[in-house]
Motif scaffolding. Structure first.
Motif, mmCIF file in Angstrom:
data_model
loop_
_atom_site.group_PDB
_atom_site.id
_atom_site.type_symbol
_atom_site.label_atom_id
_atom_site.label_comp_id
_atom_site.label_asym_id
_atom_site.label_seq_id
_atom_site.Cartn_x
_atom_site.Cartn_y
_atom_site.Cartn_z
ATOM 1 N N SER A 2 0.473 -0.762 -0.119
ATOM 2 C CA SER A 2 -0.105 -0.033 -0.268
ATOM 3 C C SER A 2 0.876 1.248 -0.185
ATOM 4 C CB SER A 2 -0.406 -0.746 1.213
ATOM 5 O OG SER A 2 0.256 0.273 2.272
ATOM 6 N N PHE A 3 0.650 1.990 0.018
ATOM 7 C CA PHE A 3 0.481 3.663 -0.377
ATOM 8 C C PHE A 3 0.029 4.632 -0.069
ATOM 9 C CE2 PHE A 3 0.250 2.895 -5.272
ATOM 10 C CZ PHE A 3 -0.115 4.183 -5.781
ATOM 11 N N ARG A 4 0.315 5.846 0.326
ATOM 12 C CA ARG A 4 -0.537 6.944 0.224
ATOM 13 C C ARG A 4 -0.396 7.472 -1.205
ATOM 14 N NH1 ARG A 4 -4.305 8.406 3.265
ATOM 15 N NH2 ARG A 4 -4.157 10.405 3.104
ATOM 16 N N THR A 59 -5.178 5.958 0.400
ATOM 17 C CA THR A 59 -4.531 4.593 0.005
ATOM 18 C C THR A 59 -4.827 3.677 -0.559
ATOM 19 O OG1 THR A 59 -4.277 5.170 3.367
ATOM 20 C CG2 THR A 59 -3.387 2.882 2.192
ATOM 21 N N ARG A 80 6.806 8.342 -8.250
ATOM 22 C CA ARG A 80 6.338 9.718 -8.389
ATOM 23 C C ARG A 80 6.774 10.121 -10.088
ATOM 24 N NH1 ARG A 80 3.160 8.585 -3.851
ATOM 25 N NH2 ARG A 80 4.196 7.622 -2.077
#
Length: 81
Positions: A2-4, A59, A80
């Motif tokens: 998971s990542f924000r 998330t 990113r």
């Protein structure tokens, strides 16, 4: 995994493995539920990649799945951009 993420942000996910893998990205919606917003099987031979503008802030969940009967190790990268 998971990542924000932030709405409007671009990300690139890549999975590399000697086995045939599938990559999925699930995003949050306004009600707090999740749905798959991107899926890829073979961008580079057997290695999937997803390049996507994120639709919402929150998330995000990434799933790497094996299409082989014998799953193996994999590397997952997130950039990113």
């Amino acid at each position: 995994f998971s990542f924000r993420g932030t709405a409007g942000q671009w990300v690139q996910l890549k999975s590399t493995s000697e086995k045939d893998t599938l990559l999925r990205l699930a995003a949050p919606d306004r009600e707090g539920n999740y749905s798959v917003v991107a899926e890829n099987d073979d961008s580079d031979g057997l290695n999937p990649a997803i390049r996507r503008k994120l639709p919402a802030t929150g998330t995000y969940y990434v799933q790497v799945d094996s299409l082989s009967e014998e799953p193996g190790e994999f590397n997952l990268t997130l950039e990113r951009i």
